[in-house]
Design an enzyme around this catalytic site. Sequence first.
Site, PDB file in Angstrom:
ATOM      1  N   LYS A 197      33.782   6.899  42.448  1.00  0.00           N
ATOM      2  CA  LYS A 197      33.433   7.377  43.394  1.00  0.00           C
ATOM      3  C   LYS A 197      32.636   5.931  44.031  1.00  0.00           C
ATOM      4  O   LYS A 197      31.535   5.457  43.635  1.00  0.00           O
ATOM      5  CB  LYS A 197      32.257   8.569  43.689  1.00  0.00           C
ATOM      6  CG  LYS A 197      32.113   8.804  45.038  1.00  0.00           C
ATOM      7  CD  LYS A 197      30.744   9.262  45.379  1.00  0.00           C
ATOM      8  CE  LYS A 197      29.659   8.040  45.694  1.00  0.00           C
ATOM      9  NZ  LYS A 197      30.060   7.596  47.233  1.00  0.00           N
ATOM     10  N   GLU A 272      21.799   0.815  36.607  1.00  0.00           N
ATOM     11  CA  GLU A 272      21.442  -0.552  36.894  1.00  0.00           C
ATOM     12  C   GLU A 272      20.948  -0.714  38.477  1.00  0.00           C
ATOM     13  O   GLU A 272      21.954  -0.183  39.284  1.00  0.00           O
ATOM     14  CB  GLU A 272      22.827  -1.571  36.784  1.00  0.00           C
ATOM     15  CG  GLU A 272      23.014  -1.759  35.583  1.00  0.00           C
ATOM     16  CD  GLU A 272      22.070  -2.748  34.764  1.00  0.00           C
ATOM     17  OE1 GLU A 272      21.131  -3.323  35.532  1.00  0.00           O
ATOM     18  OE2 GLU A 272      22.189  -2.600  33.410  1.00  0.00           O
ATOM     19  N   CYS A 306      21.708  -7.834  43.664  1.00  0.00           N
ATOM     20  CA  CYS A 306      20.653  -7.355  42.763  1.00  0.00           C
ATOM     21  C   CYS A 306      19.792  -8.647  42.190  1.00  0.00           C
ATOM     22  O   CYS A 306      18.632  -8.395  41.746  1.00  0.00           O
ATOM     23  CB  CYS A 306      21.054  -6.429  41.853  1.00  0.00           C
ATOM     24  SG  CYS A 306      22.599  -6.905  40.919  1.00  0.00           S
ATOM     25  N   GLU A 407      11.997  -4.533  47.033  1.00  0.00           N
ATOM     26  CA  GLU A 407      13.301  -5.178  47.160  1.00  0.00           C
ATOM     27  C   GLU A 407      13.568  -5.130  48.800  1.00  0.00           C
ATOM     28  O   GLU A 407      13.712  -4.093  49.647  1.00  0.00           O
ATOM     29  CB  GLU A 407      14.322  -4.309  46.334  1.00  0.00           C
ATOM     30  CG  GLU A 407      15.674  -5.200  46.488  1.00  0.00           C
ATOM     31  CD  GLU A 407      16.847  -4.451  45.796  1.00  0.00           C
ATOM     32  OE1 GLU A 407      16.827  -3.167  46.000  1.00  0.00           O
ATOM     33  OE2 GLU A 407      17.465  -5.011  45.075  1.00  0.00           O
TER      34      GLU A 407
END
Length: 515
Positions: A197, A272, A306, A407
């Site tokens: 997906k 992750e 990331c 973030e």
Amino acid sequence: MSTPTASSKEPAAGKTDRPRPTPPARYRNYIGGQWVESLATKNAPNVSPADTRVTLGQVPLSTPAEVDAAVAAAASAFPAWRETPAPVRGNLLVRWASLLTQHTDELAAILAWEEGKTFGEARGEVLKATNIVEFMAGEGRRMGGHTIPSEMPRTFVYTVKAPLGPVAVITPWNFPIAIPCWKIAPALVAGNTIVFKPATLTPWTAMRAVELLHEAGLPPGVLNLIFGSGSAVGDQLVHHKAIRAVSFTGSNEVGTHVYTEGAKRLLKVQCELGGKNPLVVLEDADLELAADATAQGAFGSTGQRCTATSRAIVVNHVADRFVELLAARAKKVVVGDPLKDGVTMGPSVDDGQFQTVLKYLDVAKQEGARLVAGGCRLAEGDHANGHFVAPTIYDGVSPGMRIAKEEIFGPVLSVIRVKDFEEAVHVANDVEFGLSSSLYTNDVNRMYRFVDLIETGIVHVNSPTVGGEAQAPFGGMKGTGVGTREQGSVAVDFFTELKTVYADYTGTKRTTNIY
Ligand code: NAD
């Protein structure tokens, strides 16, 4: 909703330099080896981030029955795929890698157009994905176990790696080909079947990658692709009884949900998640090199990595000079249409991400950070119809500020000044994340000390926080990740169970062991 589509409309950035492939009108699922039209009545438009008037096809929000069909196809393909010898499974990946190579420029153009990184960056991502698939192909020939000495006579103890069954691969939009490849390749070579997906924002790259896997000779049902929203399709996969593991990359919020829900049924889950990566500059560093690396890490891929450098932690002694060098580099960034030659930074991926970045620019102002460069959206001329933010640097950021802790996932860098190495390491570790870090120094003692003390899964010395090689493990510590590492040979571990075998070849029946 604005319709057509790329082929009928030129983006506002004027002359474009790269050929643009024609997008499909609507994306189709790939189930049991067939491309099938979704029965979904709802779609999400795939909007170009550089020109939001351009729609690159419709993404179906697939129904629960379609998810069930994809899982059923993966389940029925599993017995034969598990029995296929691992080197033969690897050969499929060799053929896939070859097709990825042949289609590098086409894939890069699609990726850049729908995701927003520049064509050069997108090309780099496709090459990385190809390297990963190539490397993983070889794992089919290397996937051995251990032989272990036994306490008992004529007994052979050894381990074998066994596949798990049908697994779900759920991926984000920011590396729409590299991340799927670094999950799909080890899962396949280890003998699992897959329901994949992808993120709804980047369906086209996912579809082309799977088309090439099909062309490489993928047996029906071994990988199935299903489009749809995370909260519906993704959630259904996490809860589906036939799914034996979930490999997830994405935000901390969703990852925590996936991990928690998976734990309720003892599902094997790999997550992750986000990063807030520090680059530390000591007084003996080569400042020009450190500034190049910081700008590349902060503004490359529009900060949507990331592993992006979001904090430069600089000792006071060299901070003024370092900030000057950084400001000069920010000025040179050319923001615009990612498919136009000369552009070095593209837009934020969608309005949601764009608004998040703009919100943090306000937060920085309120927190009293000193603006060195950027700090605003770009909305004039060629930028009028896209999600463009100027490359932004704040100085005088203190470690407790939100822009130093959270973030942002945009081209925004915080410079934090510290007195010495010890304070730098303390500040670097003082966040919930632990993905990547970098140290610029020529002092070998402090280099090794940094490796000892830093709480990140990837540590760079005199190289940027971004980047990594296919054959080396990748992953984070603390809030960034749970589960085993991805990439490198260890990537296979998540997708296998270790069986320990005791084989008695004495030829006599033994009812008790030596104790
Ligand atoms: P996201 O969490 O919003 O979405 C990731 C995927 O999860 C998408 O496919 C989405 O549809 C799906 N999803 C959403 N809700 C779900 C649910 N309830 N159940 C199951 N699946 C669901 O993340 P994003 O915005 O696509 O990606 C950006 C984030 O990814 C950033 O935080 C970034 O740091 C992180 N990221 C981490 C790494 C890494 O290796 N550590 C790499 C790339 C990106």
